[in-house]
Every structure is written in structure tokens, then in C-alpha cells.
Write a protein that holds these residues in place. Structure first.
Motif, PDB file in Angstrom:
ATOM      1  N   GLU A   1       6.995  -1.162  55.268  1.00  0.00           N
ATOM      2  CA  GLU A   1       5.769  -1.907  55.571  1.00  0.00           C
ATOM      3  C   GLU A   1       5.545  -3.028  54.556  1.00  0.00           C
ATOM      4  N   THR A   2       5.107  -4.201  55.034  1.00  0.00           N
ATOM      5  CA  THR A   2       4.725  -5.289  54.131  1.00  0.00           C
ATOM      6  C   THR A   2       3.332  -5.000  53.597  1.00  0.00           C
ATOM      7  N   VAL A   3       3.247  -4.747  52.305  1.00  0.00           N
ATOM      8  CA  VAL A   3       1.961  -4.381  51.716  1.00  0.00           C
ATOM      9  C   VAL A   3       1.241  -5.579  51.098  1.00  0.00           C
ATOM     10  N   LEU A   4       1.988  -6.590  50.662  1.00  0.00           N
ATOM     11  CA  LEU A   4       1.391  -7.782  50.080  1.00  0.00           C
ATOM     12  C   LEU A   4       2.180  -8.995  50.562  1.00  0.00           C
ATOM     13  N   ALA A   5       1.447 -10.016  50.999  1.00  0.00           N
ATOM     14  CA  ALA A   5       2.082 -11.231  51.496  1.00  0.00           C
ATOM     15  C   ALA A   5       2.270 -12.236  50.372  1.00  0.00           C
ATOM     16  N   ALA A   6       3.173 -13.181  50.569  1.00  0.00           N
ATOM     17  CA  ALA A   6       3.316 -14.280  49.615  1.00  0.00           C
ATOM     18  C   ALA A   6       1.979 -14.995  49.497  1.00  0.00           C
ATOM     19  N   GLY A   7       1.617 -15.372  48.272  1.00  0.00           N
ATOM     20  CA  GLY A   7       0.335 -16.014  48.017  1.00  0.00           C
ATOM     21  C   GLY A   7      -0.742 -15.060  47.555  1.00  0.00           C
ATOM     22  N   ALA A   8      -0.464 -13.750  47.610  1.00  0.00           N
ATOM     23  CA  ALA A   8      -1.455 -12.769  47.183  1.00  0.00           C
ATOM     24  C   ALA A   8      -1.614 -12.793  45.663  1.00  0.00           C
ATOM     25  N   LEU A   9      -2.848 -12.606  45.214  1.00  0.00           N
ATOM     26  CA  LEU A   9      -3.137 -12.482  43.785  1.00  0.00           C
ATOM     27  C   LEU A   9      -2.908 -11.041  43.369  1.00  0.00           C
ATOM     28  N   LEU A  10      -2.154 -10.844  42.318  1.00  0.00           N
ATOM     29  CA  LEU A  10      -1.878  -9.498  41.835  1.00  0.00           C
ATOM     30  C   LEU A  10      -3.003  -9.040  40.915  1.00  0.00           C
ATOM     31  N   ASP A  11      -4.137  -8.733  41.557  1.00  0.00           N
ATOM     32  CA  ASP A  11      -5.291  -8.239  40.811  1.00  0.00           C
ATOM     33  C   ASP A  11      -5.118  -6.747  40.559  1.00  0.00           C
ATOM     34  N   VAL A  12      -6.133  -6.118  39.994  1.00  0.00           N
ATOM     35  CA  VAL A  12      -5.983  -4.714  39.595  1.00  0.00           C
ATOM     36  C   VAL A  12      -5.703  -3.825  40.794  1.00  0.00           C
ATOM     37  N   ASN A  13      -6.279  -4.129  41.973  1.00  0.00           N
ATOM     38  CA  ASN A  13      -6.051  -3.302  43.155  1.00  0.00           C
ATOM     39  C   ASN A  13      -4.615  -3.436  43.653  1.00  0.00           C
ATOM     40  N   ALA A  14      -4.117  -4.677  43.700  1.00  0.00           N
ATOM     41  CA  ALA A  14      -2.735  -4.892  44.126  1.00  0.00           C
ATOM     42  C   ALA A  14      -1.757  -4.242  43.148  1.00  0.00           C
ATOM     43  N   MET A  15      -2.030  -4.376  41.846  1.00  0.00           N
ATOM     44  CA  MET A  15      -1.138  -3.805  40.843  1.00  0.00           C
ATOM     45  C   MET A  15      -1.119  -2.278  40.930  1.00  0.00           C
TER      46      MET A  15
ATOM     47  N   ILE B   1       7.123  -5.717  36.549  1.00  0.00           N
ATOM     48  CA  ILE B   1       5.780  -5.407  37.042  1.00  0.00           C
ATOM     49  C   ILE B   1       4.774  -5.358  35.894  1.00  0.00           C
ATOM     50  N   VAL B   2       5.200  -4.986  34.704  1.00  0.00           N
ATOM     51  CA  VAL B   2       4.280  -4.887  33.570  1.00  0.00           C
ATOM     52  C   VAL B   2       3.788  -6.259  33.129  1.00  0.00           C
ATOM     53  N   ALA B   3       4.479  -7.338  33.554  1.00  0.00           N
ATOM     54  CA  ALA B   3       4.087  -8.702  33.176  1.00  0.00           C
ATOM     55  C   ALA B   3       3.512  -9.471  34.358  1.00  0.00           C
ATOM     56  N   ALA B   4       3.218  -8.776  35.463  1.00  0.00           N
ATOM     57  CA  ALA B   4       2.862  -9.471  36.697  1.00  0.00           C
ATOM     58  C   ALA B   4       1.363  -9.550  36.964  1.00  0.00           C
ATOM     59  N   ALA B   5       0.545  -8.929  36.150  1.00  0.00           N
ATOM     60  CA  ALA B   5      -0.893  -8.906  36.412  1.00  0.00           C
ATOM     61  C   ALA B   5      -1.466 -10.314  36.487  1.00  0.00           C
TER      62      ALA B   5
END
Length: 420
Positions: free
Chosen positions: A148-162, A25-29
């Protein structure tokens, strides 16, 4: 010379399919998810107080002002679970602290009169306001439920998602591999050192830093970049270095037109490259070249004028990167033109533009003055691209035109001044 639609079809046919990898996760931004993320826990993970005060049991009924309660204990954020709360008593509680079992509501400290205290800790209180059942309590799973599915495939891992992933304790995610890209600026006139004094005929190298920055914003990993003179041997050495760094896609600027020093088409052929197309019916950027190298690497020869290079990146390179990132076709806006715009007949015209809201709140788009391909200052005011197509030479005010963000991952955004 082919049409843009034909060029795009050939680009996407040549682009490799997306490939994914698991990363910490630390490299996923700023990466693109390749698989959905399901929550392994509830968020909040337990019922907790939304403010400092006193926890009590309302049991579905209001607790009226004037009620006097004994204070059974104290609970702060981070404390282990408290013993069962007595429904006839209260607990002093801090924001974020776990609710003692059996208690279901919180009265803010400002709405309580302390009647007795021992060593500064309240032991008996009187309510100064009626407490509504369940007030000021954050319930377990109220934000996110386990599974619960919180993020779908194709989502950008921006600061809010991270931020959400960190809150859920996600340790790693499956993301699309970043396209590995290299950039080569060509031209003996180019000077990269900002401290160097320009000699006669020299200019600063602005294309390369622009392309490197925009490629990163587009989701690519720029593995190599450099500047070479108008020399085949130097170009070959730079291209070898780019390929050695792992580039899957190579961009160059300059040397693709028909002048004496436009050597790149022949240099590529000499290396066994297949020229897929050279020249597209667009403006700016008509001399654009697309090739496949002998090892399968994709090669974009962009014109040297800065806006021509920018158009080549945005409308040719980025669709390929988008496919390599596993993203669906980009969505575009259709907005009315603020004023008439002249366009080159028979060519697809890419114009720097500004989207604004008019007095009624309707979004409109204006094509900015100074559209020549050498002009950089116009980019300071642009927040979008307008694409004008068709055989005519005039797009009239009020007509709907294609509007795209500055980058494929950047929707058109208006500043507060533009919204007023």
C-alpha cells in the motif's frame, strides 16, 4: 516598480528545480518526500489481542455467557508464535500478543470467572458475557496492507508520518534536498548581544533570528548568518562567507532603499550581479530587491523594517523555496472580512490578521490594529496573513479576501478559544 504578479513570475523563473537525495529515516524529520513510500509489510504484522483476556475460537458464531473452557496456554506480547490453539479451549493472552493459530476472538479478563488455577495461572474459566466473533482482535494488515502507498511524493514528514514510517520499519526515504540559505543583517545600529546595554541610536537585532527561524520552518537549511555594519567591505566579506558555506539563496535586511547608507544595490553590481527587479508595488516592503549573483546564487535584499522583512520572506522568498522543494503551488483560503479595511490604493497590501469562527461557526478574518511595519507586538495575535489587492482604497466587511497561513507549510490553525 513592477507588480507582485510580475515579480513572482520572475522569481519562479529564476528558482532552480528541486533535487532529491536518499536519507536515513533518523535524519528525515520535517523533510519533504520526493518519492512515494510503499509499505513492505502488513501493519499489524500479525493478528494480535487488543486487550488482556482470553483468546478463543468463535468461528463466526457467538460464544454464549456461561460457557466453560479449559485454558491451554499463555501468550504475552513478544512471545514467539504459539502452537495451534484448540478450538474447544482458550489461551490466556496479553495486549499486543500474537493470537494462537486457530483462535479468532478475545474476551476481556474482566468478563471471565476463573474456576481453577495452578500457581496463579488460570487453567479453567467461565465466560460471564457473550463473546462476539472477532471481538478485540487487531487483524494483520488492518491498518496498512503490504504494498500500500502510505505517503505520496510531496508529503511533509511530520511527527505523524514519521511514527508510521518507524512502525513500518522504513530505513531510508527519498526526500527533496533542502535549499541552502544564508542571512545577513546590515546596519551599524544593530546589537546582537542580548546582555549588552544599548547605546544612543542602537536597537536590538530581531530580523536575523526571525528570518533564521522562519526559514527553517519553511524547509530551508540555514548554512550561515551574521550581522555587518553599513560598510561595503564588511558586507562583501559576509557575502563571501555565506557563499563559502554553500548558500544557494542569500537574504539580507536593510540598505536597499534610497538613503545615503543604502549601499547594497551598488555593492551587488560591483560584484557582477544582475539586478532582476528593485521595488515592487506592495506594502509593506516596497523597496525589496531581487538579484542573481555572478555564480547564479539568488539574492533577496529585504527592507530593514521587521514587518517589511517578514512580508519579503513570506511572499517572495517562500515561493522560491517551495519550488526548490518540489511542492505544488500553495493553496489559499478565501474568507469574509469581519470589518472594513483601508488599504493603499494601487498597492498589494499584506496585513497581519486573525481568523476566528463566529457564533454560527462561519470562519471570518479580521485585520489587526497596528499594521505599521515597525510594530512587532501585533504578530503575537496574528494567525494568518490577509492579502488585499486592487485599485480601491477600501475592502468592505463581508467581502471575500485572500488568506494565507503564517508560513507556506503552515495552514491557518485555530485555538480552542477561537473555535468556541
Amino acid at each position: 516598480m513592477i507588480s507582485y504578479a510580475q515579480a513572482l513570475q520572475q522569481l519562479l523563473a529564476a528558482a532552480p528545480a528541486a533535487r532529491s537525495e536518499q536519507v536515513a529515516i533518523v535524519a528525515a524529520a520535517d523533510r519533504i518526500l520526493a518519492a512515494p513510500v510503499n509499505s513492505a509489510q502488513d501493519l499489524p504484522p500479525f493478528d494480535n489481542a487488543a486487550m488482556d483476556g482470553f483468546a478463543l475460537c468463535a468461528n463466526g458464531q457467538p460464544v454464549v455467557a456461561g460457557s466453560v473452557l479449559q485454558v491451554q496456554g499463555w501468550q504475552a506480547a513478544g512471545d514467539t508464535a504459539a502452537a495451534d490453539g484448540d478450538s474447544a479451549q482458550a489461551w490466556e493472552i496479553m495486549t499486543g500478543a500474537r493470537m494462537p493459530s486457530g483462535l479468532d476472538s478475545v474476551v476481556p479478563v474482566e468478563q471471565v470467572e476463573v474456576l481453577e488455577a495452578v500457581e496463579g495461572r488460570p487453567t479453567r474459566v467461565r465466560l460471564q458475557a457473550t463473546v462476539k466473533p472477532g471481538q478485540h482482535v487487531r487483524l494483520r494488515g488492518q491498518d496498512v496492507e503490504q504494498g500500500e502507498t502510505v505517503l505520496a511524493a510531496g508529503a511533509l514528514l511530520d511527527v505523524n508520518a514519521m511514527t508510521l514510517l518507524h512502525a513500518l520499519g522504513v530505513a531510508s526515504v527519498q526526500v527533496q534536498q533542502q535549499p541552502q540559505v544564508a542571512v545577513i543583517s546590515t546596519g551599524k545600529e544593530l546589537v546582537s548581544d542580548a546582555t549588552a546595554e544599548l547605546q544612543s541610536g542602537q536597537i536590538r537585532d530581531s530580523n536575523r533570528p526571525f528570518l533564521v527561524s522562519r526559514l527553517r520552518a519553511a524547509g530551508a537549511d540555514v548554512v550561515w548568518n551574521g550581522v555587518v555594519s553599513d560598510d561595503v567591505a564588511a558586507f562583501d566579506a559576509a557575502l563571501d562567507a555565506a557563499l563559502g558555506a554553500g548558500a544557494q539563496v542569500v537574504l539580507s535586511t536593510g540598505a536597499v532603499s534610497q538613503g545615503r547608507y543604502d549601499f547594497i544595490p551598488d555593492a551587488l553590481r560591483a560584484r557582477g550581479a544582475e539586478i532582476i527587479f528593485h521595488k515592487v508595488a506592495i506594502r509593506p516592503g516596497k523597496p525589496l530587491l531581487f538579484a542573481r549573483l555572478a555564480d547564479g546564487t539568488l539574492y533577496f535584499g529585504l527592507p530593514g523594517n521587521p514587518i517589511s522583512a517578514a512580508v519579503g520572506l513570506r511572499f517572495f522568498v517562500e515561493p522560491v523555496l517551495r519550488k526548490m522543494l518540489g511542492l505544488a503551488e500553495e493553496k489559499v483560503l478565501q474568507l469574509p472580512l469581519q470589518a472594513d479595511v483601508r488599504k493603499p490604493p494601487g498597492l498589494r497590501f499584506h496585513a497581519r490578521a486573525r481568523v476566528q469562527a463566529d457564533a454560527s461557526g462561519q470562519l471570518r478574518v479580521s485585520v489587526l490594529a497596528g499594521q505599521e511595519s515597525f510594530r512587532l507586538k501585533t504578530m503575537l495575535r496574528a494567525n494568518a496573513w490577509v492579502v488585499l489587492e486592487g485599485e480601491g482604497d477600501l475592502a468592505t466587511a463581508g467581502s471575500l479576501v485572500r488568506v494565507q497561513g503564517w508560513g507556506h507549510r503552515e495552514p491557518v490553525q485555530l485555538s480552542p478559544l477561537e473555535m468556541s
